[in-house]
Scaffold this active site. Structure first.
Site, short mmCIF file in Angstrom:
data_model
loop_
_atom_site.label_atom_id
_atom_site.label_comp_id
_atom_site.label_asym_id
_atom_site.label_seq_id
_atom_site.Cartn_x
_atom_site.Cartn_y
_atom_site.Cartn_z
N ARG A 8 0.82 -1.22 0.00
CA ARG A 8 0.00 0.00 0.00
C ARG A 8 0.86 1.26 0.00
NH1 ARG A 8 -5.16 -1.93 3.59
NH2 ARG A 8 -6.13 -2.95 1.82
N LYS A 63 -19.77 -14.67 0.24
CA LYS A 63 -20.74 -13.69 0.75
C LYS A 63 -21.85 -13.38 -0.27
CE LYS A 63 -17.17 -11.12 1.39
NZ LYS A 63 -16.24 -10.03 1.61
P1 ADP Z 1 -13.57 -11.85 -2.23
O1 ADP Z 1 -12.76 -11.46 -1.02
O2 ADP Z 1 -12.71 -12.15 -3.42
O3 ADP Z 1 -14.65 -10.86 -2.54
P2 ADP Z 1 -15.26 -13.61 -0.65
O4 ADP Z 1 -14.73 -12.95 0.58
O5 ADP Z 1 -16.68 -13.40 -1.00
O6 ADP Z 1 -14.31 -13.26 -1.90
O7 ADP Z 1 -15.09 -15.19 -0.53
C1 ADP Z 1 -13.85 -15.81 -0.33
C2 ADP Z 1 -13.99 -17.07 0.49
O8 ADP Z 1 -14.97 -17.93 -0.05
C3 ADP Z 1 -12.73 -17.86 0.54
O9 ADP Z 1 -12.21 -17.85 1.85
C4 ADP Z 1 -13.14 -19.26 0.10
O10 ADP Z 1 -12.56 -20.28 0.89
C5 ADP Z 1 -14.64 -19.22 0.31
N1 ADP Z 1 -15.32 -20.24 -0.51
C6 ADP Z 1 -15.27 -20.39 -1.84
N2 ADP Z 1 -15.98 -21.46 -2.23
C7 ADP Z 1 -16.49 -22.01 -1.11
C8 ADP Z 1 -17.32 -23.15 -0.85
N3 ADP Z 1 -17.73 -23.93 -1.84
N4 ADP Z 1 -17.64 -23.41 0.42
C9 ADP Z 1 -17.22 -22.62 1.42
N5 ADP Z 1 -16.45 -21.53 1.24
C10 ADP Z 1 -16.09 -21.23 -0.01
MG MG Z 2 -13.15 -11.64 1.09
#
Ligand code: ADP
Ligand code: MG
Length: 395
Positions: A35, A198
């Protein structure tokens, strides 16, 4: 288009610059300075063009108290090393006082000072006019270069612009260019890939993207809420109960909008949320009651790769599976690989997606990796970010 530091005279001016120096720290040491290095182009431009540079940032959540574990002093030291010149650190817990005003006023062209953590003041996150004015009186112009906090209307991100001419730094310029161009003016086919966990947070993003994209690919943990909406059994997979209905509506909206919506057709399941749990690859219609979906399956990967090979613009937010566990990382890795090979404009948003791309070694193959998790999501959602809205428009 917003004005940038290039569009105004900065020579001899006191430029009050909001940076995102919210760096990870351990035992008083900075563990990752990306950063700080990301802020260098704007700071160097200002120095080289004779501005007097007054930097401000937050770090952590001191909640309006001068908690010294959140002091920006280590940032000042690291920044001085990186710039190869002195960075005057004003270690004043109230952030602005007479001494700070005097120091700012006595800066010479090309000199740099850093204020203490703006969140040491409780007014900061409430965007109270009093503190915004105190900050604003230090400068002649405001430069916002903190994309990661641009979705928040705080004194140092938005409030100061009530009193000073306001322009963007190069980081915000770049984010707005890549995210904005993708949304407003994409080369087609335009494909969005949404994944992660999420669903609730991301439904508004999917809703906005449906109006823009040719193809929408859904993977990761959020798929199971969509499967549920389609009437499928999902075993013990992650589910956002409250979003099932909305997910169903999105499927209908996608159809009405003529968007090519791609959901996984096969998945990799496990009994436990554990890397060593036995793997089972199955059709999405055959998920056993005692298993959870952890990754997209090989057929789905092939299908996604096919779509991505035709794409000219791709926005990716959210991993395709539990990529932190090597046994369930394949889907995320393959999507990363497809994007790395592609000559499309590839834009990555979201903290975990960016981490995944980094981890698999594809970071330098992407067109743009957004630095703001929450801010990039709100941008993709079509929201106006307050820290950008306050900046002056180019004539
Ligand atoms: P980002 O930070 O890129 O916006 P998110 O925070 O929404 O993404 O989601 C990331 C998390 O989702 C990761 O920690 C990953 O392990 C989890 N994840 C992805 N697929 C699954 C799944 N099938 N079941 C549970 N968790 C999942
Ligand atoms: Mg995330």
């Amino acid at each position: 288009m917003k004005k940038t530091v290039r569009d105004i005279e900065v020579k001899g001016k006191k430029a009050l610059v909001r940076c995102d120096f919210n760096v990870p720290m351990q035992d008083g040491k900075i563990t990752d300075d990306i950063r700080i290095t990301s802020a260098l182009p704007t700071i160097k431009y200002l120095i080289e063009n004779g501005a007097r540079v007054i930097l401000m940032s937050h770090m952590g959540r001191p909640k309006g108290e001068a908690k010294m574990e959140y002091t920006l002093k280590p940032v000042a030291e690291r920044l001085a090393e990186l710039l190869g010149q002195e960075v005057i650190f004003s270690s004043v817990p109230e952030v602005v006082n007479q001494q700070v005003i005097d120091t700012a006023a006595s800066l010479k062209d090309g000199q740099v000072m850093l204020l203490e953590n703006v969140r040491f003041r409780g007014e900061e996150t409430k965007n109270e006019a009093g503190f915004a004015k105190e900050l604003a009186q230090l400068g002649d112009l405001f430069v916002n270069d903190a994309f990661g906090t641009a979705h928040r209307a705080h004194c140092s991100t938005a409030g100061v612009a009530d009193y000073l001419p306001a322009v963007s730094g190069f980081l915000i310029e770049k984010e707005v260019k890549f995210l904005g161009d993708a949304l407003e003016n994409p080369e087609r086919p335009f494909v969005a890939i949404m994944g992660g966990a999420k669903v609730g947070d991301k439904i508004p993003v999917i809703e906005n993207l449906l109006k823009k994209v040719d193809t929408l690919i859904i993977g990761g943990g959020m798929s199971y809420t969509f499967f549920k909406a389609m009437g499928l059994e999902i075993g013990t997979s992650i589910l956002d109960e409250e979003s099932i209905e909305l997910a169903g509506e999105l499927l209908k909206k996608a159809e009405a909008a003529g968007v090519n919506m791609i959901l996984p057709t096969d998945v990799v399941c496990a009994k436990e949320f554990d890397n060593n749990s036995e793997k089972l690859t199955c059709e999405r219609t055959e998920i056993p009651a005692d298993r959870m979906g952890m990754d997209i399956g090989p057929k789905t990967i092939e299908r996604i790769r096919g779509e991505l090979s035709k794409a000219k613009t791709v926005v990716w937010n959210g991993p395709m599976g539990v990529f932190e566990m090597p046994n369930f990382a394949e889907g995320t890795k393959q999507v990363g690989a497809a994007l790395a090979e592609s000559d499309a404009a590839t834009i990555i948003g979201g903290g975990d997606s960016a981490a995944a791309v980094e981890q698999f070694g594809y970071a330098d193959k992407m067109t743009h990796i957004s630095t703001g998790g929450g801010a990039s999501l709100e941008f993709l959602e079509g929201k106006v970010l307050p820290g950008i809205a306050v900046l002056e428009e180019k004539e």
